[in-house]
Design an enzyme around this catalytic site. Structure first.
Site, PDB file in Angstrom:
ATOM      1  N   GLU A   1      49.119  39.902  98.369  1.00  0.00           N
ATOM      2  CA  GLU A   1      48.851  39.193  97.117  1.00  0.00           C
ATOM      3  C   GLU A   1      47.604  39.762  96.435  1.00  0.00           C
ATOM      4  OE1 GLU A   1      48.672  34.916  97.384  1.00  0.00           O
ATOM      5  OE2 GLU A   1      48.775  34.701  95.203  1.00  0.00           O
TER       6      GLU A   1
ATOM      7  N   CYS B   1      59.766  29.162  99.395  1.00  0.00           N
ATOM      8  CA  CYS B   1      58.413  28.750  98.994  1.00  0.00           C
ATOM      9  C   CYS B   1      58.176  28.879  97.499  1.00  0.00           C
ATOM     10  CB  CYS B   1      57.391  29.587  99.749  1.00  0.00           C
ATOM     11  SG  CYS B   1      57.888  29.899 101.441  1.00  0.00           S
TER      12      CYS B   1
ATOM     13  N   LYS C   1      46.299  25.921 100.002  1.00  0.00           N
ATOM     14  CA  LYS C   1      46.946  25.816 101.317  1.00  0.00           C
ATOM     15  C   LYS C   1      45.932  25.700 102.447  1.00  0.00           C
ATOM     16  CE  LYS C   1      51.242  27.984  99.865  1.00  0.00           C
ATOM     17  NZ  LYS C   1      50.934  28.356  98.457  1.00  0.00           N
TER      18      LYS C   1
ATOM     19  N   HIS D   1      51.025  24.796 103.870  1.00  0.00           N
ATOM     20  CA  HIS D   1      52.071  25.349 103.009  1.00  0.00           C
ATOM     21  C   HIS D   1      53.192  24.322 102.878  1.00  0.00           C
ATOM     22  CE1 HIS D   1      54.684  27.814 100.876  1.00  0.00           C
ATOM     23  NE2 HIS D   1      54.650  28.940 101.588  1.00  0.00           N
TER      24      HIS D   1
ATOM     25  N   HIS E   1      49.187  32.159  95.974  1.00  0.00           N
ATOM     26  CA  HIS E   1      50.141  31.721  96.993  1.00  0.00           C
ATOM     27  C   HIS E   1      49.358  31.526  98.291  1.00  0.00           C
ATOM     28  CE1 HIS E   1      54.020  30.930  98.624  1.00  0.00           C
ATOM     29  NE2 HIS E   1      53.947  31.890  99.504  1.00  0.00           N
TER      30      HIS E   1
ATOM     31  N   PHE F   1      59.836  33.526 100.955  1.00  0.00           N
ATOM     32  CA  PHE F   1      60.744  34.249 101.835  1.00  0.00           C
ATOM     33  C   PHE F   1      62.005  34.587 101.033  1.00  0.00           C
ATOM     34  CE2 PHE F   1      59.649  32.844 106.476  1.00  0.00           C
ATOM     35  CZ  PHE F   1      58.452  33.522 106.386  1.00  0.00           C
TER      36      PHE F   1
END
Lengths: 409, 81
Positions: A308, A159, A329, A334, A297, A393
Site C-alpha cells: 500500500e 475486504c 485497523k 479488520h 487499508h 482478497f
C-alpha cells in the site's frame, strides 16, 4: 447532467464504540478494541484475539422475535443503518435505494448450522438457515424495514465490499437513478469455523497476551492483522434533495475508483491498487496536491502495508510524504466487508473536527513503509479532500474520495 | 537413481497430492516454486504435514518451508524420526 452526491448521515458499530460519538471519541483517543475472543473457545487456536463487540444488544434496535431470525451481521447492519437514518434526520420514501457490502454474509449462521448438521443431523438444521445465511439478507431486511423499493443490491468483494457498496450507491445517485441511497458494509465473522481458516492462512497476529497492542500497521514489528467485526452506514443524497431539507452535510462524494489486480488470490499488487486510485482521482477531477488525508487499508500484515505504501508513492510521487496516512485497523481490527464503510464514516467524522485519527501501536519505523502514518496520537489537520482505500482478497480494489462541501463545487 | 526413506516418501506423496503433480517429478533438491507452487500452496502442504504427522508447525518453521530438504528438516525435528 451528472448529479452531485453528499453524505448527510452516518452510523457506526465497532469494538471501540456503538454510535458515531462513542466511536469517534475512542478513535481520536487511540483506544484499542482488540481483546481475547469471548464468542467461542479460541484457546486451541494460533490467534485468540479479535476486535469483538461485547456491548451490543440487538433488541435495542430490532424486535426480539425478528432478531432471532437474523444473523449477527444483519443485526449490525440494521443498527448502523438506523443510526445513519436518524443522523440524517430523513424520512425515506419508497424511491430510495439500499446497497450493502459484506465479505462473508451470514457466516456465523453458516458455521453454526454446519456444526448442527454434522453433530445432530439434518433434521435439526434451522428452517431459516438459508435466509439467515444468505449474503443479501442485510440489504433485504433494511429494504423491508424502511419500505425502500428503489435500486439496490449486495456486493461481496471481500475486504473491499463496503467501499464498493458506497461507491456504487454514489453512482446510482450521480447517474440519476434515485435521489437517496442508504449504503454501508457489515461483517460478523468471529466465528469458530471461518476463524480457524484465518489461523490456517497464517495472517493473524499472535500477540495473544497483549491484545490491545497486537495490531501494528506500518510498524516494522507488525506480525499480522487482527480480525474485527461491525458495520458502517451512510445516507447518500442528491445535493438538491439535501439542500431542500436544510440538513448539515458531512462531505461531498467526488470520486470513486475500482479495479482488479488480476494477479493473485490473496497477495496485494501495487499496479492494480494504483489503477483504482488513479481512476478515483480522475473521476474526482482534483489535483494530487489537494488530498490531505488517506484512510489506508493498513491491515498490519507485512505485505499489505508495504504494498500500500508503494502504491501511494507510485500515485502521489514526492507529494506522498506530506499526506497524513493512518489505519483505524490498529484500533478496531479488520472488519472485512464493513472496513471500507467504517473507513468512510471515519473520514466524515475526521473532516467534521479537522482531526486525523492515529495509527496506534506504532513502535518502530520500517524502511519499506516510510510515509507519515500519524503514529500513536491524533493530529489536527485542516481537511478539505480525503481518500479512503480498500484492497481486498481476490485482488479487488476500491477507492473513495470525499471533499468538504462547498455549494459552488 | 535417488532413494527416499519412509519419511521422505511420505512427504513426497503429500507434495504430489497438494500440487497435483507426478511424484516422480519431486527430487531431493526440488523447491516448491520449481514444482509450480507458491506461498498459498506452501500453506496447503504445511496443513497436510500437520495432519499427517500430527505435528504443529510454528510460523517460524512455516516460513522456512520452501523446498523438499527444508520440509524434511522440519518434519524430522518435530517428529523425532
Amino acid at each position: 447532467m451528472k448529479k452531485r452526491v453528499v453524505i448527510t448521515g452516518v452510523g457506526v458499530l465497532s469494538s471501540i464504540g456503538i454510535g458515531k460519538k462513542a466511536y469517534w471519541e475512542s478513535l481520536a483517543n487511540g483506544k484499542s478494541g482488540i481483546k481475547r475472543i469471548s464468542l467461542f473457545d479460541a484457546s486451541n487456536l494460533r490467534s485468540q484475539i479479535a476486535g469483538e463487540i461485547t456491548d451490543f444488544i440487538a433488541s435495542d434496535y430490532i424486535d426480539v422475535k425478528e432478531a432471532r431470525e437474523m444473523d449477527r451481521a444483519c443485526h449490525f447492519s440494521i443498527a448502523a443503518a438506523e443510526m445513519a437514518v436518524k443522523d440524517a434526520n430523513i424520512i425515506l420514501n419508497e424511491d430510495a435505494g439500499v446497497v450493502v457490502g459484506t465479505g462473508l454474509g451470514g457466516i456465523t449462521t453458516d458455521d453454526a448450522q454446519h456444526k448442527i448438521f454434522h453433530t445432530k443431523g439434518p433434521r435439526f438444521v434451522h428452517p431459516l438457515a438459508v435466509p439467515m445465511a444468505m449474503y443479501n439478507a442485510s440489504a433485504s431486511h433494511i429494504s423491508m424495514r424502511y419500505g425502500l423499493m428503489g435500486p439496490g443490491f449486495t456486493i461481496a468483494t471481500a475486504c473491499t465490499s463496503g467501499t464498493h457498496a458506497i461507491g456504487e450507491a454514489y453512482r446510482l445517485i450521480k447517474d440519476g437513478y434515485t435521489d437517496v441511497v442508504l449504503s454501508g458494509g457489515t461483517d460478523a465473522t468471529i466465528s469458530e469455523g471461518i476463524f480457524s481458516g484465518w489461523c490456517a492462512l497464517r495472517v493473524l497476529s499472535k500477540r495473544n497476551d497483549m491484545p490491545e497492542t497486537s495490531c501494528r500497521p506500518f510498524s516494522k514489528d507488525r506480525d499480522g492483522m487482527v480480525l474485527g467485526e461491525g458495520a458502517g452506514f451512510v445516507v447518500l443524497e442528491e445535493l438538491n434533495n439535501a439542500l431542500r431539507r436544510s440538513v448539515p452535510i458531512y462531505a461531498e462524494v467526488i470520486g470513486y475508483g475500482t479495479s482488479y489486480d488480476a494477479s493473485h488470490i490473496t497477495a496485494p499488487n501495487a499496479k492494480g491498487q494504483a489503477k483504482a486510485m488513479g481512476i478515483a482521482l480522475k473521476n474526482a477531477g482534483i489535483h494530487l496536491d489537494e488530498v490531505n488525508y488517506i484512510n489506508s487499508h493498513g491491515t498490519g500484515t507485512a505485505l499489505n502495508d508495504k504494498v500500500e505504501t508503494e502504491t501511494i508513492k507510485t500515485v502521489f510521487g514526492e507529494k506522498a510524504y506530506s499526506i497524513a496516512v493512518s489505519s483505524i485497523k490498529a484500533m478496531i481490527g479488520h472488519t472485512l466487508g464493513a472496513a471500507g464503510a467504517i473507513g468512510l464514516v471515519t473520514c466524515c467524522l475526521a473532516m467534521q473536527d479537522n482531526i486525523v485519527p492515529p495509527t496506534i501501536n506504532y513502535t518502530e519505523p520500517d524502511p519499506e513503509c516510510d510515509l507519515d502514518y500519524v503514529p500513536n496520537n491524533a493530529r489536527k489537520v485542516e481537511l478539505n479532500v480525503v481518500m479512503s482505500n480498500s484492497f481486498g482478497f481476490g485482488g479487488n480494489n476500491g477507492v473513495l474520495i470525499l471533499k468538504r462541501f462547498d455549494k459552488e463545487g | 537413481m535417488e532413494t527416499f526413506d519412509e519419511i521422505e516418501q511420505q512427504v513426497r506423496s503429500i507434495i504430489a497430492e497438494e500440487l497435483q503433480i507426478d511424484e516422480q517429478n519431486i527430487h531431493k533438491s526440488s523447491t516448491i516454486e520449481d514444482l509450480g507452487g507458491d506461498s498459498l500452496k506452501a500453506l496447503m502442504i504445511i496443513s497436510a504435514l500437520e495432519a499427517r504427522f500430527d505435528i504443529n508447525i510454528s510460523d517460524e518453521d512455516a516460513v522456512k518451508i520452501k523446498s523438499f530438504p527444508s520440509i524434511i528438516e522440519v518434519v524430522r525435528r518435530l517428529t523425532g524420526k
